[in-house]
Write an enzyme that holds these catalytic residues in place. Structure first.
Site, PDB file in Angstrom:
ATOM      1  N   LYS A  80      42.195  26.834  42.653  1.00 22.93           N
ATOM      2  CA  LYS A  80      42.858  26.821  43.957  1.00 22.93           C
ATOM      3  C   LYS A  80      42.975  28.277  44.382  1.00 22.93           C
ATOM      4  O   LYS A  80      42.949  29.183  43.531  1.00 22.93           O
ATOM      5  CB  LYS A  80      44.264  26.214  43.788  1.00 22.93           C
ATOM      6  N   GLY A 179      53.998   8.590  57.538  1.00 26.07           N
ATOM      7  CA  GLY A 179      53.099   9.659  57.975  1.00 26.07           C
ATOM      8  C   GLY A 179      51.778   9.113  58.473  1.00 26.07           C
ATOM      9  O   GLY A 179      51.041   8.470  57.728  1.00 26.07           O
ATOM     10  N   GLY A 181      49.194  10.974  59.909  1.00 21.55           N
ATOM     11  CA  GLY A 181      48.287  12.091  60.185  1.00 21.55           C
ATOM     12  C   GLY A 181      46.861  11.677  59.860  1.00 21.55           C
ATOM     13  O   GLY A 181      46.490  10.503  60.002  1.00 21.55           O
ATOM     14  N   VAL A 183      45.178  11.195  57.068  1.00 21.60           N
ATOM     15  CA  VAL A 183      44.971  10.135  56.074  1.00 21.60           C
ATOM     16  C   VAL A 183      45.695   8.853  56.487  1.00 21.60           C
ATOM     17  O   VAL A 183      45.107   7.769  56.481  1.00 21.60           O
ATOM     18  CB  VAL A 183      45.462  10.570  54.667  1.00 21.60           C
TER      19      VAL A 183
HETATM   20  P1  NAI Z   1      48.615  15.546  58.118  1.00 19.28           P
HETATM   21  O1  NAI Z   1      49.334  16.838  58.244  1.00 19.28           O
HETATM   22  O2  NAI Z   1      47.422  15.269  58.961  1.00 19.28           O
HETATM   23  O3  NAI Z   1      49.632  14.311  58.333  1.00 19.28           O
HETATM   24  C1  NAI Z   1      50.924  14.266  57.822  1.00 19.28           C
HETATM   25  C2  NAI Z   1      51.749  13.451  58.818  1.00 19.28           C
HETATM   26  O4  NAI Z   1      53.029  13.178  58.231  1.00 19.28           O
HETATM   27  C3  NAI Z   1      52.004  14.151  60.138  1.00 19.28           C
HETATM   28  O5  NAI Z   1      51.602  13.323  61.204  1.00 19.28           O
HETATM   29  C4  NAI Z   1      53.517  14.394  60.128  1.00 19.28           C
HETATM   30  O6  NAI Z   1      54.092  14.345  61.423  1.00 19.28           O
HETATM   31  C5  NAI Z   1      53.986  13.261  59.264  1.00 19.28           C
HETATM   32  N1  NAI Z   1      55.317  13.434  58.673  1.00 19.28           N
HETATM   33  C6  NAI Z   1      55.853  14.553  58.131  1.00 19.28           C
HETATM   34  N2  NAI Z   1      57.108  14.290  57.656  1.00 19.28           N
HETATM   35  C7  NAI Z   1      57.334  12.977  57.896  1.00 19.28           C
HETATM   36  C8  NAI Z   1      58.430  12.124  57.640  1.00 19.28           C
HETATM   37  N3  NAI Z   1      59.529  12.559  57.035  1.00 19.28           N
HETATM   38  N4  NAI Z   1      58.337  10.833  58.021  1.00 19.28           N
HETATM   39  C9  NAI Z   1      57.219  10.366  58.636  1.00 19.28           C
HETATM   40  N5  NAI Z   1      56.157  11.147  58.908  1.00 19.28           N
HETATM   41  C10 NAI Z   1      56.203  12.432  58.545  1.00 19.28           C
HETATM   42  O7  NAI Z   1      48.242  15.423  56.567  1.00 19.28           O
HETATM   43  P2  NAI Z   1      47.125  14.508  55.908  1.00 19.28           P
HETATM   44  O8  NAI Z   1      45.859  15.270  55.815  1.00 19.28           O
HETATM   45  O9  NAI Z   1      47.130  13.170  56.552  1.00 19.28           O
HETATM   46  O10 NAI Z   1      47.663  14.366  54.425  1.00 19.28           O
HETATM   47  C11 NAI Z   1      48.805  13.559  54.129  1.00 19.28           C
HETATM   48  C12 NAI Z   1      49.301  13.896  52.727  1.00 19.28           C
HETATM   49  O11 NAI Z   1      48.253  13.610  51.786  1.00 19.28           O
HETATM   50  C13 NAI Z   1      49.647  15.375  52.543  1.00 19.28           C
HETATM   51  O12 NAI Z   1      50.729  15.449  51.658  1.00 19.28           O
HETATM   52  C14 NAI Z   1      48.402  15.958  51.878  1.00 19.28           C
HETATM   53  O13 NAI Z   1      48.713  17.069  51.061  1.00 19.28           O
HETATM   54  C15 NAI Z   1      47.931  14.782  51.038  1.00 19.28           C
HETATM   55  N6  NAI Z   1      46.494  14.784  50.783  1.00 19.28           N
HETATM   56  C16 NAI Z   1      45.614  14.818  51.828  1.00 19.28           C
HETATM   57  C17 NAI Z   1      44.248  14.788  51.594  1.00 19.28           C
HETATM   58  C18 NAI Z   1      43.251  14.773  52.720  1.00 19.28           C
HETATM   59  O14 NAI Z   1      42.065  14.454  52.483  1.00 19.28           O
HETATM   60  N7  NAI Z   1      43.661  15.067  53.964  1.00 19.28           N
HETATM   61  C19 NAI Z   1      43.705  14.752  50.219  1.00 19.28           C
HETATM   62  C20 NAI Z   1      44.733  14.646  49.188  1.00 19.28           C
HETATM   63  C21 NAI Z   1      46.063  14.693  49.482  1.00 19.28           C
END
Ligand code: NAI
Length: 355
Positions: A80, A179, A181, A183
């Protein structure tokens, strides 16, 4: 913290510091293990309290990548990197990204960079101007956005969770997603296609409205989502959401989602979940789909091999559940599986004094 001692305790191979005079870039790359191969891991841009904080983060995250890649069955190690920002929300620049690309290139492929917190696809494209050892970015050539593949991997983890309790389909089940986002929104669509009922929450109202409109989901507040009555709870927002306060109030039978490090205190919280008879699919097993996609492409997998490798998350998760009674938790069972794979990989390598 004594850096070398900490490296030794965690089993790191290299930690490299870099300062670029021209741009002011300060960055650290930590390579935890190359026992199974070169190591892919995200580049995190973050404003740390101090240098020790940054070092601790990169050591912890790179170690986690070793276990994740090993459980995913990849010929990849764990690494990392972190960029130490001078202030919060420091804007990205092409020069900074290119300087980071040069730093990554100086490791000749031992470390392969990718997106993480604070790094956009555009930033990744700029790093690629200086090195071939970066995956992701805006184009499909280097793998593009890994999120749809991460979501698919979570589906396989959920299928394993269902099979473990003698069920085999999503129809009639309720899944709550925290969440929406990159994923979470893909996951919602995949679950809706499979006949699941959805309960969702996000701070972004537009994201919630889109999933309510397109998937027929029920929206609840961000304060309520963890405690929604459901069959599977999918944390896809932040880490450390399960602890002594939230676990007693959960109304789910299983937890399976994309967010990393969802247990605030892994040992105590696994125990709490077990006491409540809630099946926990370890995050680093079920969220590996994106890593498998990017690492697999880097390793030259065909599209069929990529799909098969992501689908294997289901069997790996089932293996972890089967092994769990011999360990204190499903998380420990997963870690034991990873350690064994890394030890076997290291043993298979030619001893250095035999060269
Ligand atoms: P993202 O940043 O696109 O989406 C996260 C979403 O969670 C945002 O829409 C945000 O507004 C929402 N959020 C934050 N706090 C919240 C709460 N208390 N209640 C409800 N919603 C809330 O992130 P992404 O890429 O979707 O990833 C999601 C998680 O999965 C992260 O923790 C990331 O580290 C993990 N992850 C993502 C991968 C990927 O391929 N994008 C791979 C492995 C892990």
């Amino acid at each position: 913290m004594r850096p070398l001692e900490e490296m030794m305790n965690r089993g790191h191979e290299h930690v490299c510091y870099h300062h670029d005079q021209a741009t002011g870039l300060r960055a650290i790359i930590a390579v935890h293990s190359t026992a199974l191969g070169n190591a892919l891991g995200g580049v995190r841009r973050w404003c740390y309290q101090d240098e020790t904080d940054a070092l601790f983060d990169v050591l912890r995250l790179s170690e986690g990548m070793t276990w994740k890649a090993a459980c995913a069955g990849l010929a990849m190690g764990g690494a990392k990197s972190v960029i130490l920002l001078p202030e919060r929300n420091a804007p990205i620049s092409r020069d900074e990204a290119r300087a980071m690309g040069c730093f990554i290139d100086s490791l000749h492929g031992t470390y392969i960079g990718a997106e993480d917190v604070g790094v956009s696809p555009e930033f990744t494209d700029w790093m690629l101007e200086k090195t071939n050892h970066v995956m992701g970015g805006t184009g499909e050539g280097q793998g593009g956005d890994p999120s749809p593949h991460t979501a698919m991997g979570v589906i396989y983890g959920m299928q394993a969770s269902l099979r473990h309790v003698g069920r085999d389909q999503f129809t009639g089940l309720t899944v709550a997603i925290q969440g929406l986002g990159s994923v979470g929104s893909h996951l919602a669509k995949l679950l809706q296609e499979r006949g699941a009922e959805l309960i969702v929450a996000d701070h972004h109202e537009d994201r919630v409205r889109h999933i309510v409109d397109t998937c027929g989901a029920q929206a609840v507040s961000c304060d309520d989502i963890l405690f929604a009555e459901c069959d599977i709870l999918a944390p896809c927002a932040l880490g450390a959401v399960f602890d002594e306060d939230t676990i007693p109030r959960l109304r789910t039978s299983a937890i399976c989602g994309a967010a990393n490090n969802v247990l605030r205190d892994p040992d105590a919280d696994s125990e709490r979940l077990k006491d409540r008879n809630i099946l926990y699919a370890p995050d680093f097993i079920v969220n590996a789909g994106g890593l498998i996609h990017l690492a697999g492409l880097y390793l030259g997998y065909t599209p069929a091999q990529l799909q098969e490798s992501i689908a294997r998350i289901e069997q790996t998760t089932l293996d972890v559940f089967e092994q769990a009674p011999h360990h204190s938790s499903t998380g420990h069972a997963a870690l034991a599986m990873a350690r064994k794979r890394v030890e076997d990989g290291a043993a298979a390598k030619e001893p250095i004094n035999a060269r």
